[in-house]
Scaffold this active site. Structure first.
Site, PDB file in Angstrom:
ATOM      1  N   HIS A 101       0.848  -1.199   0.000  1.00  0.00           N
ATOM      2  CA  HIS A 101       0.000   0.000   0.000  1.00  0.00           C
ATOM      3  C   HIS A 101       0.882   1.247   0.000  1.00  0.00           C
ATOM      4  O   HIS A 101       1.933   1.278   0.642  1.00  0.00           O
ATOM      5  CB  HIS A 101      -0.936  -0.006   1.220  1.00  0.00           C
ATOM      6  N   GLU A 171      -3.950   1.934  -7.448  1.00  0.00           N
ATOM      7  CA  GLU A 171      -4.303   3.015  -6.542  1.00  0.00           C
ATOM      8  C   GLU A 171      -3.424   4.241  -6.814  1.00  0.00           C
ATOM      9  O   GLU A 171      -2.311   4.348  -6.256  1.00  0.00           O
ATOM     10  CB  GLU A 171      -4.092   2.575  -5.095  1.00  0.00           C
TER      11      GLU A 171
HETATM   12  P1  PGA Z   1      -9.542   6.213   0.210  1.00  0.00           P
HETATM   13  O1  PGA Z   1      -8.340   5.189   0.420  1.00  0.00           O
HETATM   14  O2  PGA Z   1     -10.715   5.433  -0.319  1.00  0.00           O
HETATM   15  O3  PGA Z   1      -9.804   6.782   1.546  1.00  0.00           O
HETATM   16  O4  PGA Z   1      -9.072   7.231  -0.790  1.00  0.00           O
HETATM   17  C1  PGA Z   1      -8.094   4.140  -0.478  1.00  0.00           C
HETATM   18  C2  PGA Z   1      -6.883   3.340  -0.053  1.00  0.00           C
HETATM   19  O5  PGA Z   1      -5.902   3.928   0.425  1.00  0.00           O
HETATM   20  O6  PGA Z   1      -6.863   2.095  -0.175  1.00  0.00           O
END
Ligand code: PGA
Length: 260
Positions: A101, A171
């Site tokens: 992540h 992401e």
């Molecule tokens: P968010 O986070 O939906 O709060 O933007 C997504 C993530 O970091 O997996």
């Protein structure tokens, strides 16, 4: 109607990050999410609570509502302060693990570490969700290079047959969290899912790329959730903030479940 989405099962994961504050709250959110998740027909829900709440959440595990951890360490046991192993999380019925992540990468997580953790996760039969994403978009397309480099390094030495068990979460860092510059558009998410599958077909082959699942994460909410899935290349969602509200997260999984 998108025929590619007709029979598809979507993966919708909730990453709680370092929330909520108490085990009582964790149990309540988990219980409420499970009750919606078990009514879905074509959504696999996964919750990633902080590992200290795995015990509370493991009582809420259901085949439609799995749990996982936000990280694991690659060694089995030993002098690794602050880390948890794959076997430890499995003893709490966790079946998924989130790896790489961006909030860990910013603290020093590297593609090499993600690769080691991925190998350990697969060895234990865990289902890994590997996060990739660029810090910013540029007009020359360097962000594509970033994604390719992350994929190559994270998947180094991973056998073709394992790709069906791995999920890649795209992401974009600029779209994550309350400091996000903006939300990604559905076109940006879809194009990147196609690009990731293209990179996988170059690294492996087209049939391997066709079984790989790519999900999208970054400011997913009750309003935009289905838009990312409409074009048919994004296979699910990774939700941060909105997964901490059982009501909102349930609305997301129900909206995805009733997609045409
Ligand atoms: P968010 O986070 O939906 O709060 O933007 C997504 C993530 O970091 O997996």
């Amino acid at each position: 109607m998108n025929t590619a989405n007709n029979k598809k099962t979507f993966l919708v994961a909730g990453n709680w990050k370092m929330n909520p504050s108490t085990h009582k709250e964790a149990k309540k959110i988990c219980k409420d999410i499970k009750s919606s998740a078990q009514k879905t027909r074509r959504v696999q829900t996964v919750i990633f609570p902080p590992s200290i709440f795995l015990n509370e959440c493991s009582t809420e595990v259901h085949k439609k509502c799995a749990i996982g951890t936000q990280d694991i360490f690659w060694e089995e046991e030993g002098s690794y302060t602050g880390n948890i192993s794959a076997s430890m999380i499995q003893s709490y019925k966790a079946t998924y693990v989130l790896l790489g992540h961006s909030e860990l990468r910013v603290l020093g997580e590297t593609d090499i570490y993600v690769n080691k953790k991925l190998k350990t996760a697969l060895k234990h039969g865990l289902k890994p969700i590997v996060c990739v994403g660029e810090q910013a978009r540029d007009t020359e397309g360097w962000y594509l290079h970033t994604i390719k480099t992350q994929l190559e390094a994270c998947l180094q030495g991973i056998a073709r047959k394992s790709l069906k068990d791995i999920v890649i979460a795209y992401e974009p860092v600029w779209a994550i969290g309350k400091h996000a510059t903006r939300e990604a558009t559905k076109e940006e998410a879809d194009e990147m899912a196609i690009y990731i599958k293209k990179v996988i077909s170059t690294l492996y082959d087209t049939s391997t790329a066709s079984v790989l699942r790519v999900i999208y994460g970054g400011s997913v909410n009750t309003k935009n959730c289905t838009s990312f899935l409409e074009a048919g290349h994004v296979d699910g969602l990774l939700v941060g903030r909105e997964s901490l509200s059982a009501k909102k997260f349930s609305e997301i999984i129900q909206s995805v479940d009733s997609m045409k």
